[in-house]
Design a protein around this motif. Sequence first.
Motif, short mmCIF file in Angstrom:
data_model
loop_
_atom_site.label_atom_id
_atom_site.label_comp_id
_atom_site.label_asym_id
_atom_site.label_seq_id
_atom_site.Cartn_x
_atom_site.Cartn_y
_atom_site.Cartn_z
N PHE A 5 70.48 55.74 -22.85
CA PHE A 5 70.72 54.47 -23.54
C PHE A 5 69.42 53.70 -23.74
O PHE A 5 69.25 53.01 -24.75
CB PHE A 5 71.73 53.63 -22.76
CG PHE A 5 73.14 54.14 -22.83
CD1 PHE A 5 73.76 54.33 -24.06
CD2 PHE A 5 73.84 54.44 -21.68
CE1 PHE A 5 75.05 54.81 -24.13
CE2 PHE A 5 75.15 54.93 -21.74
CZ PHE A 5 75.75 55.11 -22.97
N GLU A 6 68.51 53.81 -22.79
CA GLU A 6 67.23 53.13 -22.95
C GLU A 6 66.44 53.69 -24.12
O GLU A 6 65.83 52.94 -24.90
CB GLU A 6 66.40 53.25 -21.67
CG GLU A 6 65.04 52.56 -21.79
CD GLU A 6 64.23 52.65 -20.52
OE1 GLU A 6 63.03 52.31 -20.55
OE2 GLU A 6 64.80 53.05 -19.48
N ALA A 7 66.46 55.02 -24.28
CA ALA A 7 65.75 55.64 -25.41
C ALA A 7 66.37 55.22 -26.73
O ALA A 7 65.65 54.91 -27.70
CB ALA A 7 65.79 57.17 -25.27
N ILE A 8 67.69 55.20 -26.82
CA ILE A 8 68.37 54.80 -28.05
C ILE A 8 68.10 53.33 -28.34
O ILE A 8 67.84 52.95 -29.50
CB ILE A 8 69.88 55.07 -27.94
CG1 ILE A 8 70.14 56.59 -27.80
CG2 ILE A 8 70.62 54.52 -29.16
CD1 ILE A 8 71.58 56.93 -27.51
N ARG A 9 68.14 52.50 -27.32
CA ARG A 9 67.89 51.07 -27.50
C ARG A 9 66.45 50.83 -27.98
O ARG A 9 66.21 49.99 -28.86
CB ARG A 9 68.15 50.32 -26.20
CG ARG A 9 67.98 48.82 -26.31
CD ARG A 9 68.49 48.10 -25.07
NE ARG A 9 67.82 48.56 -23.86
CZ ARG A 9 68.40 49.29 -22.92
NH1 ARG A 9 69.67 49.65 -23.04
NH2 ARG A 9 67.73 49.66 -21.83
N THR A 10 65.51 51.56 -27.42
CA THR A 10 64.11 51.42 -27.84
C THR A 10 63.93 51.84 -29.29
O THR A 10 63.19 51.19 -30.04
CB THR A 10 63.20 52.26 -26.93
OG1 THR A 10 63.40 51.88 -25.56
CG2 THR A 10 61.75 52.07 -27.29
N SER A 11 64.61 52.92 -29.70
CA SER A 11 64.54 53.35 -31.10
C SER A 11 65.11 52.30 -32.03
O SER A 11 64.56 52.04 -33.11
CB SER A 11 65.29 54.68 -31.28
OG SER A 11 64.63 55.73 -30.62
N LEU A 12 66.22 51.69 -31.65
CA LEU A 12 66.83 50.67 -32.48
C LEU A 12 65.91 49.46 -32.65
O LEU A 12 65.93 48.79 -33.69
CB LEU A 12 68.16 50.23 -31.87
CG LEU A 12 69.30 51.25 -31.94
CD1 LEU A 12 70.51 50.75 -31.14
CD2 LEU A 12 69.71 51.51 -33.39
N PHE A 50 64.89 58.39 -37.71
CA PHE A 50 65.43 57.70 -36.53
C PHE A 50 65.79 58.71 -35.45
O PHE A 50 65.51 58.49 -34.26
CB PHE A 50 66.66 56.89 -36.92
CG PHE A 50 67.35 56.24 -35.75
CD1 PHE A 50 66.81 55.11 -35.15
CD2 PHE A 50 68.53 56.77 -35.24
CE1 PHE A 50 67.43 54.51 -34.06
CE2 PHE A 50 69.16 56.18 -34.15
CZ PHE A 50 68.60 55.05 -33.56
N TYR A 51 66.39 59.83 -35.85
CA TYR A 51 66.73 60.88 -34.87
C TYR A 51 65.47 61.43 -34.21
O TYR A 51 65.43 61.60 -32.99
CB TYR A 51 67.50 62.01 -35.55
CG TYR A 51 67.31 63.33 -34.85
CD1 TYR A 51 67.92 63.58 -33.62
CD2 TYR A 51 66.48 64.31 -35.39
CE1 TYR A 51 67.71 64.78 -32.95
CE2 TYR A 51 66.28 65.51 -34.74
CZ TYR A 51 66.89 65.74 -33.51
OH TYR A 51 66.67 66.91 -32.86
N LEU A 57 61.66 59.98 -27.65
CA LEU A 57 61.77 59.00 -26.57
C LEU A 57 62.66 59.49 -25.44
O LEU A 57 62.45 59.15 -24.27
CB LEU A 57 62.31 57.68 -27.13
CG LEU A 57 61.37 56.93 -28.09
CD1 LEU A 57 62.04 55.67 -28.61
CD2 LEU A 57 60.06 56.59 -27.40
N LEU A 58 63.65 60.31 -25.77
CA LEU A 58 64.52 60.87 -24.73
C LEU A 58 63.75 61.77 -23.77
O LEU A 58 64.15 61.96 -22.62
CB LEU A 58 65.67 61.66 -25.37
CG LEU A 58 66.81 60.83 -25.96
CD1 LEU A 58 67.75 61.71 -26.77
CD2 LEU A 58 67.59 60.13 -24.85
N THR A 59 62.64 62.34 -24.25
CA THR A 59 61.86 63.25 -23.41
C THR A 59 60.80 62.53 -22.59
O THR A 59 60.22 63.14 -21.68
CB THR A 59 61.16 64.32 -24.28
OG1 THR A 59 60.22 63.69 -25.16
CG2 THR A 59 62.19 65.09 -25.10
#
Length: 363
Positions: A5-12, A50-51, A57-59
């Motif tokens: 969730f942190e990686a997704i939030r950072t991307s957003l 975005f993906y 970021l997930l890595t």
Amino acid sequence: MNSYFEAIRTSLIYFPLLALASIVPFVYFQYRKTGYVQFNRSLVFYIFAFYAMTAFLLTVLPLPAITEGFCEYRIGKVIPSFFPFRFVRDTYREVQGNISLFSIVKSTTFMVTAANVLLLMPLGFFLRYLFQIKHAALATLIGFLSSLFFEITQLTALYGLYPCRYRHFEVDDLITNTFGCFIGFVIARYSTVLPNVSRKPLLDHTEVTLTQRFLAIFVDSLVVILFTSYIIEGLTDNIWILSALKVGVIFFYFIFVSKSTNGQTLGKKLLGIRIIRMDGLPLSYKDLIARYGVFLILPFLVGEVSKFLIDTRFDDRLYLFLYLLFLAIWFFGTVMVTFIRKDHRGWLDRFAHTTQVLANPNK
């Protein structure tokens, strides 16, 4: 799950900045390649961007704080694993011999492995759908190299930004990531309900489009505004000298530059269009002054005078009204008329007997 969730939030948070910074060159390269901007392809491209940002970021996230004893704590725990298919052994140990579909799916090892497969499945999908790669072997190779990039990033501790590794390097990740990319490619290959995002150029792109005209105007206006705002504005406090300098910049850019480049400002050069006379004769200074002087320099002069009158006589709103009325007339004649007329020639071109054409119509 919190790290995901942190990686997704950072991307957003940061992706809109990336999209905003890239939209101008992206639109430009689409125009130069295909002659138009395809909405479907643009939308899918930014979804892919975005993906890609989220996958990276997930890595690497979350980034740990470098504290005292940072490496001592991780030396014996963050160890690279070069043993392939280790997830099979780890799953068997976790289910403690209770080999059933439910127990395997419920195990943590299986969930991590499935997440690694899912990580690059969208990449395989985009390679086929967006980038139109036809061969599964090539897509699989790209998936492997992408996974290798992620693993090397972890193995080198963000290429030396950290004193030691804080994430695991595992050969199993290379295997599962690559397999996921292959699965995504196969899914896209047999999908038939997706909108068309073909890169094929328009077959009949022989005329300058309205979007090309407006993008050229946008680039030219941006160049002049930035130059006058950051270079000319601070040279003097005298409003009349300042206005004269600004007019000189506009005159030089739109008239002298156009004359020396055979009808191309920077914006028109980038968009592959130029100005020509309707009778085919070479452009003269008289033509360019007629085109730009009345409908570009004159509105600017009216604006400068009105600004001065408004600043010094702020209680009289007549000057503001006249200026806005003048701008409305100018906007209608230079912009709206191009929508109304079939040849898209506004008052500038009609007054000067000029038109805009593709600089390289056979390209």
